[in-house]
Motif scaffolding. Structure first.
Motif, PDB file in Angstrom:
ATOM      1  N   GLU A 144       0.935  -1.154   0.016  1.00  0.00           N
ATOM      2  CA  GLU A 144      -0.183   0.076  -0.045  1.00  0.00           C
ATOM      3  C   GLU A 144       0.945   1.185   0.067  1.00  0.00           C
ATOM      4  OE1 GLU A 144      -3.210   1.962   2.858  1.00  0.00           O
ATOM      5  OE2 GLU A 144      -3.210  -0.085   2.649  1.00  0.00           O
ATOM      6  N   LYS A 155       0.751   5.718   0.125  1.00  0.00           N
ATOM      7  CA  LYS A 155      -0.259   6.926   0.273  1.00  0.00           C
ATOM      8  C   LYS A 155      -0.450   7.470  -1.087  1.00  0.00           C
ATOM      9  CE  LYS A 155       2.796   9.044   3.450  1.00  0.00           C
ATOM     10  NZ  LYS A 155       3.435   9.963   3.909  1.00  0.00           N
ATOM     11  N   HIS A 156      -1.787   7.795  -1.349  1.00  0.00           N
ATOM     12  CA  HIS A 156      -2.203   8.519  -2.798  1.00  0.00           C
ATOM     13  C   HIS A 156      -2.868   9.588  -2.559  1.00  0.00           C
ATOM     14  CE1 HIS A 156      -6.009   6.251  -3.083  1.00  0.00           C
ATOM     15  NE2 HIS A 156      -5.237   5.437  -2.235  1.00  0.00           N
ATOM     16  N   ARG A 189      -3.209  12.459   0.010  1.00  0.00           N
ATOM     17  CA  ARG A 189      -1.990  12.072   0.650  1.00  0.00           C
ATOM     18  C   ARG A 189      -0.927  12.332   0.003  1.00  0.00           C
ATOM     19  NH1 ARG A 189      -3.660   6.833   3.081  1.00  0.00           N
ATOM     20  NH2 ARG A 189      -1.573   6.569   3.727  1.00  0.00           N
ATOM     21  N   TYR A 194       4.007  12.340   0.143  1.00  0.00           N
ATOM     22  CA  TYR A 194       5.544  12.077   0.578  1.00  0.00           C
ATOM     23  C   TYR A 194       6.125  13.320   0.674  1.00  0.00           C
ATOM     24  CZ  TYR A 194       4.228   7.055   0.166  1.00  0.00           C
ATOM     25  OH  TYR A 194       3.785   6.121   0.189  1.00  0.00           O
TER      26      TYR A 194
END
Length: 179
Positions: free
Chosen positions: A165, A167-168, A171, A173
């Motif tokens: 999984e 973060k998309h 969300r 980075y």
């Protein structure tokens, strides 16, 4: 990154298209190869922008403007950003809203979005991004930030390739420069 033999095979078999300026392409290609990716399609921003064929993931550096892809894309798109004193990345998955791809200055939009998120939620360690906003507005880039963006992008690509999984959007980075 510790990987099982099955994860190494998945990475080896994953087909990725890397799009952007030559400086970014060189950095991410080295990072991807170090992780074991073998099928890397390179598309320079100076090329005509055909839709990459037979790929599983697209990594597109959009320092120069908005994304070149339509909302019809049915594979993950990783958008790494050079934020001068650090880097960020947004992942747009096939089922996500793709309006973000239409932003005219996606790099500046993403920097403002991430800085605003960090300020609203009192995220510690994001001051460098807020301090970088004037340089981002002026189009400044930095070698170390491109390298950091390539590093983040390669790690995200590996996680996508092995089915972890990630973060998309909405969300994201964010990382201060590694060097």
């Amino acid at each position: 990154m510790n990987m099982t033999s099955e994860e190494k095979r998945l990475i080896k078999d994953c087909r990725i298209a890397v799009i952007g300026a030559i400086e970014f392409i060189d950095k991410i290609k080295a990072e991807l190869k170090q992780l074991g990716f073998e099928s890397i399609q390179i598309i320079s921003r100076s090329d005509k922008m055909p839709m990459p064929s037979n790929v599983d993931v697209i990594a597109e550096n959009v320092n120069e403007g908005s994304s070149c892809f339509s909302k019809d894309v049915t594979i993950p798109i990783i958008l790494p950003f050079d934020f001068v004193n650090g880097a960020g990345a947004i992942i747009v998955m096939p089922d996500d809203d793709k309006d973000i791809l239409d932003k005219p200055d996606l790099r500046l939009w993403a920097a403002n979005y991430m800085a605003g998120y960090c300020a609203f939620w009192n995220v510690v360690g994001c001051e460098w991004l807020r301090d970088s906003l004037p340089d981002i507005r002026n189009g400044l880039t930095r070698h170390a930030a491109l390298k950091t963006a390539a590093h983040i992008c390669a790690r995200i690509t590996a996680n996508i390739a092995v089915g972890r999984e990630v973060k998309h959007f909405p969300r994201f980075y964010l990382c201060k420069n590694l060097e």
